[in-house]
Enzyme design. Sequence first.
Site, PDB file in Angstrom:
ATOM      1  N   ASN A  91      -0.653 -31.857   7.089  1.00 20.08           N
ATOM      2  CA  ASN A  91      -0.064 -31.312   8.116  1.00 20.08           C
ATOM      3  C   ASN A  91      -0.472 -31.898   9.327  1.00 20.08           C
ATOM      4  OD1 ASN A  91       1.575 -29.564   6.408  1.00 20.08           O
ATOM      5  ND2 ASN A  91       0.365 -27.963   6.991  1.00 20.08           N
TER       6      ASN A  91
ATOM      7  N   GLU B 207      -4.889 -28.661  -1.256  1.00 20.74           N
ATOM      8  CA  GLU B 207      -5.990 -29.357  -0.187  1.00 20.74           C
ATOM      9  C   GLU B 207      -6.922 -28.184  -0.536  1.00 20.74           C
ATOM     10  OE1 GLU B 207      -4.494 -31.510   3.724  1.00 20.74           O
ATOM     11  OE2 GLU B 207      -3.614 -29.347   3.466  1.00 20.74           O
TER      12      GLU B 207
ATOM     13  N   SER C  45      -2.510 -22.848   5.923  1.00 20.02           N
ATOM     14  CA  SER C  45      -2.130 -24.270   6.318  1.00 20.02           C
ATOM     15  C   SER C  45      -2.714 -24.598   7.596  1.00 20.02           C
ATOM     16  CB  SER C  45      -0.734 -24.325   6.124  1.00 20.02           C
ATOM     17  OG  SER C  45      -0.056 -23.349   7.193  1.00 20.02           O
TER      18      SER C  45
ATOM     19  N   HIS D  21      -5.378 -24.831  -0.145  1.00 19.84           N
ATOM     20  CA  HIS D  21      -3.974 -24.859   0.597  1.00 19.84           C
ATOM     21  C   HIS D  21      -3.166 -25.457  -0.543  1.00 19.84           C
ATOM     22  CE1 HIS D  21      -1.127 -26.827   3.687  1.00 19.84           C
ATOM     23  NE2 HIS D  21      -0.651 -25.673   3.366  1.00 19.84           N
TER      24      HIS D  21
END
Length: 282
Positions: free
Chosen positions: A190, A152, A119, A140
């Site tokens: 994120n 992702e 991540s 991800h």
Amino acid sequence: MTITTVGIIGAGTMGNGIAQACAVSGIHVVMVDISDAAVQKGVATVAGSLERLIKKDKITAADKDAALARIKGSTSYDDLKAAQIVIEAATENHELKLKILKQVDAIVPAEVIIASNTSSISITKLAAATGRAERFIGMHFFNPVPMMALVEIIRGLQTSDATHDAVKQLAERLGKSPITVKNAPGFVVNRILVPMINEAFFVLAEGLATPEDIDAGMKLGCNQPIGPLALADMVGLDVCLAVMDVYLQEFGDSKYRACPLLKEYVAAGRLGRKTGRGVYQY
């Protein structure tokens, strides 16, 4: 490339979630971890998750049995040779991931794609540890994997179009909605999410509102299903702090400095749900 078998390294939360998503979609899985106990725990978690889906009338008992039959647990990397893609889903630790990826690269055939479920760690850096940078990619998934639609797909500097396309097709076969992202710290989700959580801590530290009102404001005003402070407790305040520190280091931009209150909570051991206390008491 037709993917019929997926290798997964790590039988923890992310690994067993990815295994479930693959098995339910008709894809065979080899799930590897360091001990039989870890592997069995991972398989048991999948079985429990599928049992809950039966109770919700989402799948049948036959579907559950068929999915579990597609998952092979193992403690040997040699069993990964049967896979067309190997997804590394180990703990978010740079050195550990490098060690695992070098081992996998040495064992699986040259045409096998290797993906990392990281991540935050650079896909380009991880790819460089293998002899197949063009067949290395980030994949991800989001927790809980069986429920969350997003994947992702992160291209490293040398990731080939063929690798990207094969992994995108795999994500779609799993019923996911993939987005393609260039390699950069935190990727997309994120990169936006964790600074928002950090800003919520600044608002809390300045005494602008109570935790409950901050979370209610973001839920009601931005249509978020959970407020940023409650989400931080779910993610782990130590994880949020670590991510902010990575951004500050990698970008060298002061806008990524972690809120002192977040640091204080982590120093106090108030890490969120996993310790029973974070912003809120559990």
